[in-house]
Design an enzyme around this catalytic site. Structure first.
Site, short mmCIF file in Angstrom:
data_model
loop_
_atom_site.label_atom_id
_atom_site.label_comp_id
_atom_site.label_asym_id
_atom_site.label_seq_id
_atom_site.Cartn_x
_atom_site.Cartn_y
_atom_site.Cartn_z
N HIS A 131 0.83 -1.20 0.00
CA HIS A 131 0.00 0.00 0.00
C HIS A 131 0.87 1.25 0.00
O HIS A 131 0.93 1.97 -0.99
CB HIS A 131 -0.92 -0.05 1.22
CG HIS A 131 -2.02 0.96 1.23
ND1 HIS A 131 -2.21 1.88 0.25
CD2 HIS A 131 -3.01 1.19 2.13
CE1 HIS A 131 -3.26 2.63 0.53
NE2 HIS A 131 -3.75 2.23 1.67
N HIS A 158 -1.18 0.59 -12.25
CA HIS A 158 -2.12 0.89 -11.16
C HIS A 158 -3.36 0.03 -11.33
O HIS A 158 -3.78 -0.22 -12.46
CB HIS A 158 -2.50 2.38 -11.17
CG HIS A 158 -3.10 2.84 -9.89
ND1 HIS A 158 -4.44 2.70 -9.61
CD2 HIS A 158 -2.54 3.41 -8.79
CE1 HIS A 158 -4.68 3.18 -8.41
NE2 HIS A 158 -3.54 3.61 -7.88
N ASP A 168 3.75 7.19 -7.26
CA ASP A 168 4.96 6.84 -6.52
C ASP A 168 6.23 6.89 -7.36
O ASP A 168 7.33 6.79 -6.82
CB ASP A 168 4.82 5.43 -5.92
CG ASP A 168 3.91 5.46 -4.71
OD1 ASP A 168 3.86 6.51 -4.06
OD2 ASP A 168 3.27 4.44 -4.43
N1 CMC Z 1 6.16 -3.73 -14.17
C1 CMC Z 1 6.08 -4.66 -15.14
N2 CMC Z 1 4.96 -5.27 -15.54
C2 CMC Z 1 3.83 -4.90 -14.91
C3 CMC Z 1 3.82 -3.93 -13.89
C4 CMC Z 1 5.04 -3.34 -13.53
N3 CMC Z 1 5.09 -2.39 -12.58
N4 CMC Z 1 2.56 -3.77 -13.44
C5 CMC Z 1 1.81 -4.61 -14.16
N5 CMC Z 1 2.57 -5.29 -15.05
C6 CMC Z 1 2.11 -6.24 -16.07
C7 CMC Z 1 1.70 -7.55 -15.45
O1 CMC Z 1 2.79 -8.44 -15.41
C8 CMC Z 1 0.63 -7.98 -16.40
O2 CMC Z 1 1.24 -8.48 -17.56
P1 CMC Z 1 0.61 -9.78 -18.33
O3 CMC Z 1 -0.78 -9.37 -18.71
O4 CMC Z 1 1.51 -10.01 -19.49
O5 CMC Z 1 0.64 -10.88 -17.31
C9 CMC Z 1 -0.07 -6.68 -16.82
O6 CMC Z 1 0.94 -5.68 -16.65
C10 CMC Z 1 -1.28 -6.33 -15.98
O7 CMC Z 1 -0.88 -6.23 -14.62
P2 CMC Z 1 -1.77 -6.65 -13.36
O8 CMC Z 1 -0.89 -7.43 -12.44
O9 CMC Z 1 -3.06 -7.25 -13.80
O10 CMC Z 1 -2.09 -5.25 -12.73
P3 CMC Z 1 -2.73 -5.02 -11.29
O11 CMC Z 1 -3.82 -4.04 -11.48
O12 CMC Z 1 -3.07 -6.29 -10.60
O13 CMC Z 1 -1.52 -4.40 -10.48
C11 CMC Z 1 -0.08 -2.85 -9.43
C12 CMC Z 1 -1.40 -3.05 -10.18
C13 CMC Z 1 0.02 -1.37 -9.00
C14 CMC Z 1 -0.04 -3.73 -8.17
C15 CMC Z 1 1.08 -3.22 -10.40
O14 CMC Z 1 1.01 -2.44 -11.56
C16 CMC Z 1 2.43 -3.07 -9.71
O15 CMC Z 1 2.86 -3.98 -9.00
N6 CMC Z 1 3.13 -1.92 -9.92
C17 CMC Z 1 4.40 -1.68 -9.27
C18 CMC Z 1 4.19 -1.27 -7.82
C19 CMC Z 1 3.70 0.15 -7.69
O16 CMC Z 1 4.22 1.05 -8.32
N7 CMC Z 1 2.71 0.35 -6.80
C20 CMC Z 1 2.17 1.69 -6.50
C21 CMC Z 1 0.76 1.84 -6.94
S1 CMC Z 1 0.26 3.56 -6.87
C22 CMC Z 1 -0.03 3.88 -5.19
C23 CMC Z 1 -1.48 3.77 -4.82
O17 CMC Z 1 -2.32 4.48 -5.39
O18 CMC Z 1 -1.80 2.95 -3.91
#
Ligand code: CMC
Length: 466
Positions: free
Chosen positions: A285, A324, A380
């Site tokens: 988070h 995100h 972030d």
């Molecule tokens: N780097 C590389 N690939 C990514 C990333 C990333 N940061 N984020 C998502 N992907 C890929 C993921 O592997 C998937 O690829 P595929 O479809 O080929 O399997 C695709 O993009 C869709 O991702 P997802 O896992 O379905 O996305 P999600 O909505 O579950 O995850 C997230 C969102 C924020 C957890 C993720 O993007 C992430 O881990 N980002 C890095 C951590 C980060 O910066 N977090 C801060 C969020 S902003 C603060 C807030 O508002 O709380």
């Protein structure tokens, strides 16, 4: 079997619905059809309970771990359109608030629903400014922490402890008590946050300075040394105030849901907000900006960016600060931070991580791998670099996030308490364990001798001065 149609529970939303604003579902176990009203794009979970295979059947439930598709409340505070990259508080776009407002004014807007008039704002700012001191016993309480205690752990304990200093806050239906709790929380969380930093640094705590504005006072409590008065660079104070506005609320995220869930028990607001601090403490988070800094340091130089991005595409790395759950377009908060970065870097020392971050963003946004997955920088990606430029250590990043988010937590806590549909939060479960077993005396039990035992003792951390 002849289809018999039943309608949703008339008590749920003004009676049975006919026409297009309803959902007809057929239970293939019984062949019966049910018409469930659709309101605001949702069906009521409780309307499923009438769907039974027999009279003594409990009724159908929905299963939604992590509430990824369940609206848990009605809220008029914050609206996010993730597809279009829009964030609004009480209808005002975040861009306008960041450009023209101040954090304390936005806090007022979140809590009371409207922008304050001049006299209302003056009174609000006065009240917050004059409640920034914490009781001396709280100071002593902080002195009891280990020298290397995590500042977020100290903040969590400090906010929880505030409830013991203001027992009247338990009267959550009393408007005066609610107002005072809102004022005290927004005013005192920065003081506790700064105390936690000074404690880690082994520096004396700095008392609030009522002549300074909210963000300025926080910088003073963090960094004042021997000078009679600390006067922060106005560019840095303004950038921090904008960061506070950007983090003030973000609808039903993990910590806000924690505040609402815990608050639904009727507990005092300090304890409910402490639950929010605890949720924010988690790395999924509040901790991503710290991870961004670690990533940029590992990349080390712009020459290494192509190789790093290849590793991301091979899934050996994650591009921290990108992507995100809700925003599938540029995070509007990231764009606003970008606009303030130049001012901050003008006022602070050169940091090579900025160059790496900017080039990394450029190369990722030129790459089909990231654009096709709608991966854009989030809030972030740059906030950690700004905090670092302000000489705030990574352990404090989440603590700084908690300062403005307190306004959002308070606003959401108040809205929940005024909600006529409020009930104690209590989800259901799908039970997967044993049933109806008879107790077996210990001497008659069979099984392996060794069970999962306590972990081997780790060596103790050295004590200060040891
Ligand atoms: N780097 C590389 N690939 C990514 C990333 C990333 N940061 N984020 C998502 N992907 C890929 C993921 O592997 C998937 O690829 P595929 O479809 O080929 O399997 C695709 O993009 C869709 O991702 P997802 O896992 O379905 O996305 P999600 O909505 O579950 O995850 C997230 C969102 C924020 C957890 C993720 O993007 C992430 O881990 N980002 C890095 C951590 C980060 O910066 N977090 C801060 C969020 S902003 C603060 C807030 O508002 O709380």
């Amino acid at each position: 079997m002849a289809t018999e149609q039943q309608t949703g529970d008339a008590a749920t939303d003004g009676g049975p619905t006919t026409g297009s604003e309803s959902l007809t579902v057929t239970d293939n176990r019984t062949g019966q059809s049910y018409e469930l009203p659709i309101t605001d794009g949702t069906v009521r979970g409780m309307d499923l309970r009438q769907i039974k295979v027999s009279e003594d059947d409990f009724g159908l439930m929905s299963y939604d771990p992590a509430f990824t598709n369940t609206a848990a409340c009605r809220s008029a505070i914050t609206d996010i359109d993730g597809e279009r990259g829009i964030l609004q508080h009480r209808g005002y776009p975040i861009e306008q608030l960041c450009e023209r407002s101040s954090f304390l004014e936005v806090a007022y807007l979140l809590i009371f629903g409207e922008l304050p008039t001049g006299p209302q704002l003056d009174r609000w700012v006065y009240d917050i400014t004059h409640h920034t001191f914490v009781h001396e016993d709280i100071k002593q309480f902080f002195e009891g922490f280990r020298y290397d205690a995590h500042p977020m752990g100290m903040l969590l304990a400090g906010v929880g402890a505030l409830s013991t200093f203001y027992p009247d806050a338990k009267q959550i239906g009393d408007p005066e008590e609610r107002y005072m709790a809102a004022v005290r929380l927004i005013a005192k969380v920065p003081t506790l946050a700064a105390f936690s930093y000074r404690h880690n640094m082994g520096l004396p705590y700095v008392y609030p300075d009522n002549d300074l504005a909210f963000a300025e006072n926080f910088l003073s409590m963090m960094f004042k040394k021997t000078e009679a008065k600390y006067n922060p660079d106005p560019r840095l104070a303004r950038a921090l105030d904008v960061l506070f506005i950007l983090h003030a609320d973000h609808e039903q995220n993990c910590s806000t849901s924690a505040v609402r869930g815990v608050g639904s028990s009727g507990v005092d607001p300090y304890s409910a907000v402490a639950a929010g601090v605890a949720a924010l403490y988690g790395p999924l988070h509040g901790g991503a900006n710290e991870a961004v800094l670690g990533m940029l340091r590992r990349i080390e130089s712009v020459d290494n960016i192509p190789g790093f991005l290849e590793r991301v595409k091979n899934r050996e790395e994650k591009l921290m600060g990108f992507g995100h759950r809700v925003y599938k377009n540029y995070d509007p908060r990231a764009r606003i931070i970008q606009q303030h970065m130049d001012e901050v870097f003008e006022a602070t020392e050169y940091n090579s991580l900025v160059e790496i971050a900017r080039e990394l963003e450029k190369q990722a946004l030129d790459d089909e791998y990231f654009t096709s997955r709608k991966l854009y920088p989030n809030v972030d990606f740059y906030s950690g670099i700004i905090y670092e430029a302000l000489e705030i250590p990574p352990g404090m990043f989440t603590v700084i996030f908690a300062i403005p988010r307190t306004a959002g937590w308070v606003a959401q806590w108040m809205e929940m308490n005024d909600d006529l549909e409020k009930k104690i939060s209590r989800p259901r479960q799908i039970y997967t364990g044993h049933r109806d077993r008879d107790y077996v005396p210990v001497v008659e039990r069979e099984g392996p001798e060794k069970i999962v035992g306590p972990p081997a003792r780790r060596p103790k951390r050295p004590r200060r001065g040891a």
